[in-house]
Design a protein around this motif. Structure first.
Motif, mmCIF file in Angstrom:
data_model
loop_
_atom_site.group_PDB
_atom_site.id
_atom_site.type_symbol
_atom_site.label_atom_id
_atom_site.label_comp_id
_atom_site.label_asym_id
_atom_site.label_seq_id
_atom_site.Cartn_x
_atom_site.Cartn_y
_atom_site.Cartn_z
ATOM 1 N N GLU A 84 11.827 11.421 -3.518
ATOM 2 C CA GLU A 84 11.382 12.719 -4.372
ATOM 3 C C GLU A 84 11.894 12.329 -5.911
ATOM 4 O O GLU A 84 11.053 12.808 -6.962
ATOM 5 C CB GLU A 84 12.119 13.808 -4.055
ATOM 6 N N ASP A 120 3.442 9.012 -0.787
ATOM 7 C CA ASP A 120 4.745 9.829 -0.814
ATOM 8 C C ASP A 120 4.489 11.006 0.143
ATOM 9 O O ASP A 120 3.347 11.052 0.561
ATOM 10 C CB ASP A 120 5.077 10.596 -2.312
ATOM 11 N N GLN A 121 5.842 11.589 0.554
ATOM 12 C CA GLN A 121 5.436 12.791 1.478
ATOM 13 C C GLN A 121 4.508 14.010 0.732
ATOM 14 O O GLN A 121 4.596 14.069 -0.509
ATOM 15 C CB GLN A 121 6.847 13.304 1.779
ATOM 16 N N PRO A 122 3.880 14.556 1.699
ATOM 17 C CA PRO A 122 3.694 14.743 3.250
ATOM 18 C C PRO A 122 2.582 13.397 3.778
ATOM 19 O O PRO A 122 2.717 13.350 4.797
ATOM 20 C CB PRO A 122 3.486 15.878 3.662
ATOM 21 N N HIS A 123 1.810 13.052 2.941
ATOM 22 C CA HIS A 123 0.831 12.160 3.421
ATOM 23 C C HIS A 123 1.182 11.093 3.993
ATOM 24 O O HIS A 123 0.652 10.390 4.966
ATOM 25 C CB HIS A 123 -0.317 11.864 2.012
ATOM 26 N N HIS A 124 2.364 10.380 3.290
ATOM 27 C CA HIS A 124 2.783 9.221 4.131
ATOM 28 C C HIS A 124 3.247 9.422 5.609
ATOM 29 O O HIS A 124 2.724 8.393 6.339
ATOM 30 C CB HIS A 124 3.817 8.806 3.355
ATOM 31 N N MET A 125 4.014 10.234 5.933
ATOM 32 C CA MET A 125 4.464 10.811 7.190
ATOM 33 C C MET A 125 3.155 10.982 7.844
ATOM 34 O O MET A 125 3.310 10.531 9.121
ATOM 35 C CB MET A 125 5.382 11.703 7.452
ATOM 36 N N GLU A 126 2.151 11.860 7.589
ATOM 37 C CA GLU A 126 1.238 12.456 8.354
ATOM 38 C C GLU A 126 0.169 10.968 8.866
ATOM 39 O O GLU A 126 -0.199 11.115 9.955
ATOM 40 C CB GLU A 126 0.179 13.321 7.407
ATOM 41 N N ARG A 128 1.308 7.844 8.839
ATOM 42 C CA ARG A 128 2.153 7.102 9.772
ATOM 43 C C ARG A 128 2.047 7.376 11.044
ATOM 44 O O ARG A 128 1.996 6.752 12.143
ATOM 45 C CB ARG A 128 3.506 7.035 9.183
ATOM 46 N N PRO A 388 12.472 6.299 4.623
ATOM 47 C CA PRO A 388 11.126 6.703 5.175
ATOM 48 C C PRO A 388 9.667 5.554 5.054
ATOM 49 O O PRO A 388 8.848 5.649 5.844
ATOM 50 C CB PRO A 388 10.452 8.042 4.194
ATOM 51 N N HIS A 389 10.113 4.591 4.402
ATOM 52 C CA HIS A 389 9.015 3.405 4.171
ATOM 53 C C HIS A 389 9.368 2.331 4.851
ATOM 54 O O HIS A 389 8.997 1.416 4.484
ATOM 55 C CB HIS A 389 8.747 3.215 2.447
#
Length: 456
Positions: A84, A120-126, A128, A388-389
């Motif tokens: 963040e 970045d989150q939330p798109h990265h995790m979605e 992934r 997270p990355h």
């Protein structure tokens, strides 16, 4: 879904940091210049950075923004665990973002920005989560059976051409490309194209940062480069469109059918996903395989331990990854004014994380220049990043390394680097483009095969 390429922070001239530098800017190595990397990692320079300037400002040329270089292990973890504050999306992972008027080829530059690695989150995790099935242990185990067959085939060919061969050409560039094609579901007849496209993509970093050096050797490079890049994206677009109509059980189908907020991914993100998988999944494993051969020659005592106990191969692979650090850096961008290790960093300034420096931080890895697979923290390297990355394909990479060296040591226990190698100009990865080896040991010939006659 907003495109990263629409809102990305372009480079602007910035010679000095906004808040001033607490630590000195050290001379002796231009971290931003691909040509400076052809002798390998600058470990002496990294040592000075860790000791004297752990968060160091370095200017590049006057047209581009300088950046903060982070070299200590704990500082890099701090950045990785605060997405963040230190964004992957605001300025991408690339050290430099050229002005839009310089974005050529038309598809390549936006594709480099519009992918999961830059979100970045939330798109990265979605995104992934929707691709994770091709990186979980069950899939890795299924894939490893095909990998073992390919490894045997490559070693057979090396034996035919030996005793002295180019390990990169005959093994380390072939295995990860095969693995990627198996994962993606690339048809056999299309696979030679992947090799050709990869060759030109690997030269892109050098071309964009220091074009005249490359053009002096390859004056026709731009024409061929543009042709192959356009061909590569046209192929990816055609195959993913076909996968949406006729899905298969492969990663290309998963990418083609990924959704965000219930809607299909825009073509720009499909292009970016295709580029990321084909590029990132190949380069790092190739250089890890080559680098491990080099290390096993330099640290013969460690090789003997592995030959005596093959259960040490996973630890050997982890220690090799620490020392090789195939990914040299990632970049983050400050989302707000912040502070790291006493250094104030202004909003929108670039923060570059140097993994080879962190992986030889003596506060974490005592006697860091020594290969020691018995370290208590042998698996705590950050060769795959952190947080997270952390690289989604790390299990695939580890599986290839471990499978390869189990079989290599069975066939060629004394395989040795002759000392001849070529490291290509590249700031992003440790690009070993050739590595000469003798399959049977330095100066050794092929063992004589003695035919034993049976009485009869």
């Amino acid at each position: 879904m907003q495109l990263v390429s629409d809102v990305i922070l372009e480079d602007r001239p910035q010679v000095e940091p906004h808040f001033g530098a607490r630590y000195p800017s050290l001379d002796g190595f231009n971290l931003w210049d691909p040509q400076d990397w052809t002798a390998g990692h600058p470990h002496d320079f990294f040592r000075r950075m860790r000791e004297e300037a752990p968060v160091m400002w370095q200017s590049s040329d006057p047209k581009r923004a300088g950046f903060w270089s982070v070299s200590r292990y704990e500082d890099i973890k701090t950045v990785e665990l605060a997405p963040e504050v230190y964004s992957s999306e605001r300025g991408s992972i690339n050290m430099f973002v050229m002005p839009r008027k310089e974005w050529k080829p038309k598809k390549l530059i936006p594709a480099a920005f519009n992918s999961i690695i830059n979100l970045d989150q939330p798109h990265h995790m979605e995104m992934r989560i929707q691709q994770k099935d091709f990186f979980i242990p069950r899939f890795v185990a299924e894939l490893s059976e095909r990998i073992d067959i390919k490894i045997d085939s490559l070693l057979d060919e090396m034996e035919r051409k030996g005793p002295v061969v180019d390990f990169v050409k005959m093994f380390s560039q072939e295995l990860p490309l095969f693995t990627l094609c198996e994962m993606l579901g690339i048809d056999e007849e299309d696979r030679p194209k992947i090799i050709q496209w990869m060759h030109y993509l690997e030269l892109a970093n050098q071309y964009f940062v220091n074009p005249w050096t490359l053009l002096s050797r390859r004056p026709w490079f731009p024409i061929k480069f543009y042709h192959y890049v356009n061909e590569m994206f046209a192929y990816g677009e055609r195959v993913m469109a076909e996968r949406r109509v006729n899905p298969r059980k492969d990663l290309m189908t998963a990418i083609a059918n990924t959704q965000m907020a219930g809607k299909p991914l825009p073509q720009e993100y499909l292009d970016g996903s295709w580029l990321l998988i084909i590029f990132a999944g190949n380069d790092t494993t190739r250089n890890s395989l080559s680098g491990t051969i080099r290390l096993m020659t330099q640290f013969e005592d460690q090789r003997e331990m592995v030959l005596a106990d093959r259960s040490l191969i996973p630890a050997m692979s982890n220690e090799a990854l620490r020392m090789i650090s195939p990914v040299q850096h990632m970049r983050r961008t400050a989302m707000e004014d912040t502070e790291l290790n006493g250094q104030r960093i202004a909003k929108d300034e670039k923060v570059v994380l140097w993994y080879p420096a962190a992986n030889r931080d003596p506060d974490i890895f005592p006697d860091p220049d020594r290969f020691d697979m018995h370290r208590d923290n042998v698996d705590k390297h950050i060769a795959f990043g952190h947080g997270p990355h952390k690289c989604l394909g790390n299990r695939i990479a580890q599986m290839q390394l471990q499978s390869a060296f189990r079989k290599i040591f069975e066939r060629f226990p004394h395989i040795a680097w002759t000392g001849k190698q070529t490291i290509s100009p590249n700031t992003l990865v440790h690009a070993i483009s050739s590595l000469e080896v003798n399959l049977y040991g330095l100066g050794k010939d092929r063992p004589t095969q003695v035919q034993v006659k049976t009485p009869g």
